[in-house]
Design a protein around this motif. Structure first.
Motif, PDB file in Angstrom:
ATOM      1  N   LEU A   4       0.846  -1.188   0.000  1.00 17.40           N
ATOM      2  CA  LEU A   4       0.000   0.000   0.000  1.00 17.40           C
ATOM      3  C   LEU A   4       0.882   1.239   0.000  1.00 17.40           C
ATOM      4  N   VAL A   5       0.568   2.181  -0.869  1.00 15.57           N
ATOM      5  CA  VAL A   5       1.334   3.418  -0.954  1.00 15.57           C
ATOM      6  C   VAL A   5       0.375   4.603  -0.904  1.00 15.57           C
ATOM      7  N   GLU A   6       0.513   5.408   0.147  1.00 18.44           N
ATOM      8  CA  GLU A   6      -0.331   6.597   0.287  1.00 18.44           C
ATOM      9  C   GLU A   6       0.315   7.791  -0.407  1.00 18.44           C
ATOM     10  N   PHE A  37      -6.353   5.393   8.948  1.00 17.12           N
ATOM     11  CA  PHE A  37      -6.016   5.729  10.324  1.00 17.12           C
ATOM     12  C   PHE A  37      -5.133   6.968  10.300  1.00 17.12           C
ATOM     13  N   ARG A  38      -4.984   7.579  11.454  1.00 14.29           N
ATOM     14  CA  ARG A  38      -4.048   8.694  11.564  1.00 14.29           C
ATOM     15  C   ARG A  38      -3.374   8.653  12.930  1.00 14.29           C
ATOM     16  N   VAL A  93      -0.005  11.950  10.670  1.00 14.85           N
ATOM     17  CA  VAL A  93       0.379  11.066   9.578  1.00 14.85           C
ATOM     18  C   VAL A  93      -0.813  10.148   9.322  1.00 14.85           C
ATOM     19  N   TYR A  94      -1.222  10.084   8.078  1.00 16.82           N
ATOM     20  CA  TYR A  94      -2.387   9.281   7.699  1.00 16.82           C
ATOM     21  C   TYR A  94      -1.912   7.985   7.038  1.00 16.82           C
ATOM     22  N   GLY A 113       0.234   0.922   4.862  1.00 15.57           N
ATOM     23  CA  GLY A 113       1.127   1.747   4.081  1.00 15.57           C
ATOM     24  C   GLY A 113       2.136   2.449   4.973  1.00 15.57           C
ATOM     25  N   GLN A 114       2.980   3.252   4.344  1.00 15.47           N
ATOM     26  CA  GLN A 114       4.046   3.926   5.092  1.00 15.47           C
ATOM     27  C   GLN A 114       3.586   5.257   5.672  1.00 15.47           C
ATOM     28  N   GLY A 115       2.432   5.727   5.240  1.00 15.49           N
ATOM     29  CA  GLY A 115       1.871   6.960   5.781  1.00 15.49           C
ATOM     30  C   GLY A 115       2.190   8.177   4.943  1.00 15.49           C
TER      31      GLY A 115
END
Length: 122
Positions: A4-6, A37-38, A93-94, A113-115
């Motif tokens: 997953l990549v944000e 999430f955050r 950070v999301y 993901g990495q956020g």
């Protein structure tokens, strides 16, 4: 294995908007429920929004209801978070997460993901 990549984070003034994207690869995206999430500095990671694999079930934490909208495009393997009327307290950070069910409380497991950083200035 799902990756997953944000993207889409940034600096915005209070009252502004941002649209986050989370692109998935390496798995069958349409089989997963997706959540956002955050995590703010010094705070626990908290649930923001979640959407079922077909999009029929959607949940939001109370503080973002009416301002944020989660959606997904299974053809593009992407989940989105449209954030309007942003407030300084939305700064964090999301992260997006994939799981077999909508996860509304942070727990180990699933895919993350990495956020992406969202900063809302007052």
């Amino acid at each position: 294995q799902v990756q997953l990549v944000e993207s889409g984070g940034g600096l915005v003034q209070a009252g502004g908007s941002l649209r986050l994207s989370c692109a998935a690869s390496g798995g069958t995206f349409s089989r997963y429920a997706m959540s956002w999430f955050r995590q703010a500095p010094g705070k626990e990671r908290e649930f923001v929004a979640g959407i079922s694999w077909r999009g029929g079930n959607i949940y939001y934490t109370d503080s973002v209801k009416g301002r944020f909208t989660i959606s997904r495009d299974n053809a593009k393997n992407t989940v989105y978070l449209q954030m309007n009327s942003l407030k300084p307290e939305d700064t964090a950070v999301y992260y997006c997460a994939a799981n077999t069910v909508i996860v509304t409380k942070y727990r180990p497991g699933g895919y993350w993901g990495q956020g992406t950083q969202v900063t809302v200035s007052s």
